[in-house]
Scaffold this motif. Structure first.
Motif, PDB file in Angstrom:
ATOM      1  N   ALA A 181      16.568   0.496  17.383  1.00 55.35           N
ATOM      2  CA  ALA A 181      17.252   0.105  16.143  1.00 55.35           C
ATOM      3  C   ALA A 181      17.921   1.308  15.489  1.00 55.35           C
ATOM      4  N   SER A 182      18.975   1.044  14.744  1.00 58.00           N
ATOM      5  CA  SER A 182      19.709   2.132  14.099  1.00 58.00           C
ATOM      6  C   SER A 182      18.853   2.811  13.028  1.00 58.00           C
ATOM      7  N   ILE A 183      19.082   4.116  12.843  1.00 60.52           N
ATOM      8  CA  ILE A 183      18.314   4.909  11.890  1.00 60.52           C
ATOM      9  C   ILE A 183      18.897   4.745  10.479  1.00 60.52           C
ATOM     10  N   VAL A 184      18.026   4.353   9.549  1.00 62.11           N
ATOM     11  CA  VAL A 184      18.432   4.160   8.155  1.00 62.11           C
ATOM     12  C   VAL A 184      18.337   5.477   7.390  1.00 62.11           C
ATOM     13  N   ALA A 185      17.250   6.213   7.658  1.00 53.04           N
ATOM     14  CA  ALA A 185      17.025   7.492   6.974  1.00 53.04           C
ATOM     15  C   ALA A 185      16.060   8.344   7.778  1.00 53.04           C
ATOM     16  N   LYS A 186      16.048   9.631   7.470  1.00 51.28           N
ATOM     17  CA  LYS A 186      15.106  10.567   8.098  1.00 51.28           C
ATOM     18  C   LYS A 186      14.170  11.051   6.999  1.00 51.28           C
ATOM     19  N   LEU A 187      12.863  10.843   7.196  1.00 50.89           N
ATOM     20  CA  LEU A 187      11.878  11.152   6.161  1.00 50.89           C
ATOM     21  C   LEU A 187      11.101  12.422   6.494  1.00 50.89           C
ATOM     22  N   SER A 188      11.035  13.324   5.543  1.00 51.94           N
ATOM     23  CA  SER A 188      10.325  14.593   5.767  1.00 51.94           C
ATOM     24  C   SER A 188       8.828  14.421   5.568  1.00 51.94           C
ATOM     25  N   LYS A 189       8.057  15.363   6.095  1.00 50.75           N
ATOM     26  CA  LYS A 189       6.588  15.354   5.984  1.00 50.75           C
ATOM     27  C   LYS A 189       6.186  15.322   4.517  1.00 50.75           C
ATOM     28  N   GLY A 190       5.214  14.437   4.183  1.00 46.45           N
ATOM     29  CA  GLY A 190       4.721  14.353   2.817  1.00 46.45           C
ATOM     30  C   GLY A 190       5.436  13.326   1.958  1.00 46.45           C
ATOM     31  N   LYS A 250      -1.997  12.385   1.413  1.00 46.92           N
ATOM     32  CA  LYS A 250      -0.805  13.239   1.502  1.00 46.92           C
ATOM     33  C   LYS A 250      -1.122  14.483   2.321  1.00 46.92           C
ATOM     34  N   PRO A 251      -0.353  14.731   3.398  1.00 48.62           N
ATOM     35  CA  PRO A 251      -0.623  15.927   4.212  1.00 48.62           C
ATOM     36  C   PRO A 251      -0.161  17.180   3.496  1.00 48.62           C
ATOM     37  N   VAL A 252      -0.740  18.311   3.902  1.00 47.43           N
ATOM     38  CA  VAL A 252      -0.333  19.610   3.343  1.00 47.43           C
ATOM     39  C   VAL A 252       1.033  19.958   3.910  1.00 47.43           C
ATOM     40  N   THR A 253       1.973  20.273   3.045  1.00 52.34           N
ATOM     41  CA  THR A 253       3.314  20.653   3.496  1.00 52.34           C
ATOM     42  C   THR A 253       3.544  22.117   3.184  1.00 52.34           C
ATOM     43  N   GLY A 254       4.647  22.646   3.731  1.00 48.68           N
ATOM     44  CA  GLY A 254       4.967  24.063   3.539  1.00 48.68           C
ATOM     45  C   GLY A 254       5.110  24.454   2.092  1.00 48.68           C
ATOM     46  N   SER A 255       5.508  23.488   1.233  1.00 49.69           N
ATOM     47  CA  SER A 255       5.722  23.812  -0.169  1.00 49.69           C
ATOM     48  C   SER A 255       4.427  23.849  -0.959  1.00 49.69           C
ATOM     49  N   THR A 256       3.341  23.327  -0.368  1.00 51.22           N
ATOM     50  CA  THR A 256       2.052  23.340  -1.063  1.00 51.22           C
ATOM     51  C   THR A 256       1.420  24.716  -0.910  1.00 51.22           C
ATOM     52  N   PRO A 257       1.091  25.385  -2.014  1.00 49.44           N
ATOM     53  CA  PRO A 257       0.495  26.724  -1.880  1.00 49.44           C
ATOM     54  C   PRO A 257      -0.810  26.648  -1.101  1.00 49.44           C
ATOM     55  N   SER A 258      -0.947  27.471  -0.096  1.00 48.26           N
ATOM     56  CA  SER A 258      -2.171  27.474   0.703  1.00 48.26           C
ATOM     57  C   SER A 258      -3.141  28.511   0.125  1.00 48.26           C
ATOM     58  N   THR A 259      -4.379  28.438   0.543  1.00 47.61           N
ATOM     59  CA  THR A 259      -5.380  29.407   0.091  1.00 47.61           C
ATOM     60  C   THR A 259      -4.987  30.783   0.602  1.00 47.61           C
ATOM     61  N   PRO A 260      -4.930  31.785  -0.277  1.00 51.06           N
ATOM     62  CA  PRO A 260      -4.506  33.107   0.202  1.00 51.06           C
ATOM     63  C   PRO A 260      -5.434  33.648   1.288  1.00 51.06           C
ATOM     64  N   GLU A 261      -4.815  34.276   2.284  1.00 46.62           N
ATOM     65  CA  GLU A 261      -5.581  34.834   3.396  1.00 46.62           C
ATOM     66  C   GLU A 261      -6.375  36.038   2.903  1.00 46.62           C
ATOM     67  N   THR A 313       0.858  -1.188   0.000  1.00 48.38           N
ATOM     68  CA  THR A 313       0.000   0.000   0.000  1.00 48.38           C
ATOM     69  C   THR A 313       0.892   1.235   0.000  1.00 48.38           C
ATOM     70  N   THR A 314       0.335   2.323  -0.490  1.00 53.50           N
ATOM     71  CA  THR A 314       1.082   3.589  -0.512  1.00 53.50           C
ATOM     72  C   THR A 314       0.575   4.490   0.611  1.00 53.50           C
ATOM     73  N   LYS A 315       1.506   5.010   1.390  1.00 56.13           N
ATOM     74  CA  LYS A 315       1.145   5.941   2.457  1.00 56.13           C
ATOM     75  C   LYS A 315       2.106   7.129   2.436  1.00 56.13           C
ATOM     76  N   TYR A 316       1.840   8.097   3.334  1.00 52.47           N
ATOM     77  CA  TYR A 316       2.657   9.315   3.370  1.00 52.47           C
ATOM     78  C   TYR A 316       3.091   9.628   4.787  1.00 52.47           C
ATOM     79  N   VAL A 317       4.293  10.172   4.896  1.00 50.04           N
ATOM     80  CA  VAL A 317       4.813  10.582   6.205  1.00 50.04           C
ATOM     81  C   VAL A 317       4.004  11.787   6.677  1.00 50.04           C
ATOM     82  N   ASN A 318       3.476  11.710   7.895  1.00 54.96           N
ATOM     83  CA  ASN A 318       2.658  12.799   8.429  1.00 54.96           C
ATOM     84  C   ASN A 318       3.113  13.154   9.842  1.00 54.96           C
ATOM     85  N   VAL A 319       4.220  13.891   9.915  1.00 53.40           N
ATOM     86  CA  VAL A 319       4.730  14.353  11.213  1.00 53.40           C
ATOM     87  C   VAL A 319       4.388  15.825  11.342  1.00 53.40           C
TER      88      VAL A 319
END
Length: 218
Positions: free
Chosen positions: A54-63, A96-107, A33-39
């Motif tokens: 356990a030892s860390i293999v990689a650090k995964l960013s949000k999204g 997929k969570p909204v990340t900082g790079s995703t343009p948000s709705t203008p205020e 299955t496909t999932k997304y990192v959501n921290v």
């Protein structure tokens, strides 16, 4: 029998009419299955095995998109960025969570103007009189208002963000000194001295300093 170009005899109990599955036969692909990192902040640790130690293999960013092979006891066996490992299932989501790079709705904003009777308006770091002053805004300054609450407006002016008192902001631009005023009504007269010149003084008193001497007919 004949096998590999040779003739001979083998036990019949080790022969079958159908071809058995062997290691070289491709097996049914593992269901994934496909999932997304959501921290909420930082990154998600992908570990060598399903344990916090356990030892860390990689650090995964949000999204980050990950392929999930299986889930067990709060851990998911995954593949991400070409590496395999385990992550906590609570930090994975199916969407997929909204990340900082995703343009948000203008205020939604409104435009207002500084309307102080004298001096300048203090734009502060937060909505309180004790907050530090970010800038001093002169009368007539155009500001972008993001929101208003408890008598304070969250604004942007002159490229800076801050807060100003709503009572000194108006929806229409007030007249400023730079706004041309109605010209004063004047009359034309002439200097009429019988002799010599007429002293033009700095103020309306005989003791004021002379600015110029005006001749008859000026």
């Amino acid at each position: 029998i004949k096998a590999n170009g040779k003739d001979g005899h083998v036990s019949t109990k080790y022969l079958s009419t159908t071809k058995p599955v062997t290691g070289s036969t491709p097996s049914t692909p593992e269901k994934t299955t496909t999932k997304y990192v959501n921290v909420s902040s930082g990154t998600l640790n992908m570990r060598k095995s399903g344990t916090e130690t356990a030892s860390i293999v990689a650090k995964l960013s949000k999204g980050t998109q990950v392929t999930v092979y299986s889930e067990s006891k709060g851990w998911a066996k995954i593949k991400a960025n070409g590496k395999e490992g385990h992550v906590s299932t609570k930090y994975l989501s199916t969407t997929k969570p909204v990340t900082g790079s995703t343009p948000s709705t203008p205020e939604k904003t409104t435009t207002k103007y500084v309307n102080v009777s004298s001096g300048t308006l203090n734009m502060r770091k937060s909505g309180t009189e004790s907050a530090s002053i970010v800038a001093k805004l002169s009368r007539g300054t155009q500001v972008t208002v993001y929101s208003e609450s408890n008598g304070w407006a969250k604004i942007k002016a002159d490229g800076k963000d801050g807060y100003a008192s709503t009572k000194y902001l108006s929806t229409t631009k007030p007249e400023t000194e730079s706004t041309p005023s109605i010209p004063e009504k004047t009359t034309t007269k002439y200097v009429n001295v019988s002799s010599g010149t007429l002293n033009m003084r700095k103020s309306g008193t005989e003791s004021a300093s002379i600015v110029a001497k005006l001749s008859r007919g000026t």
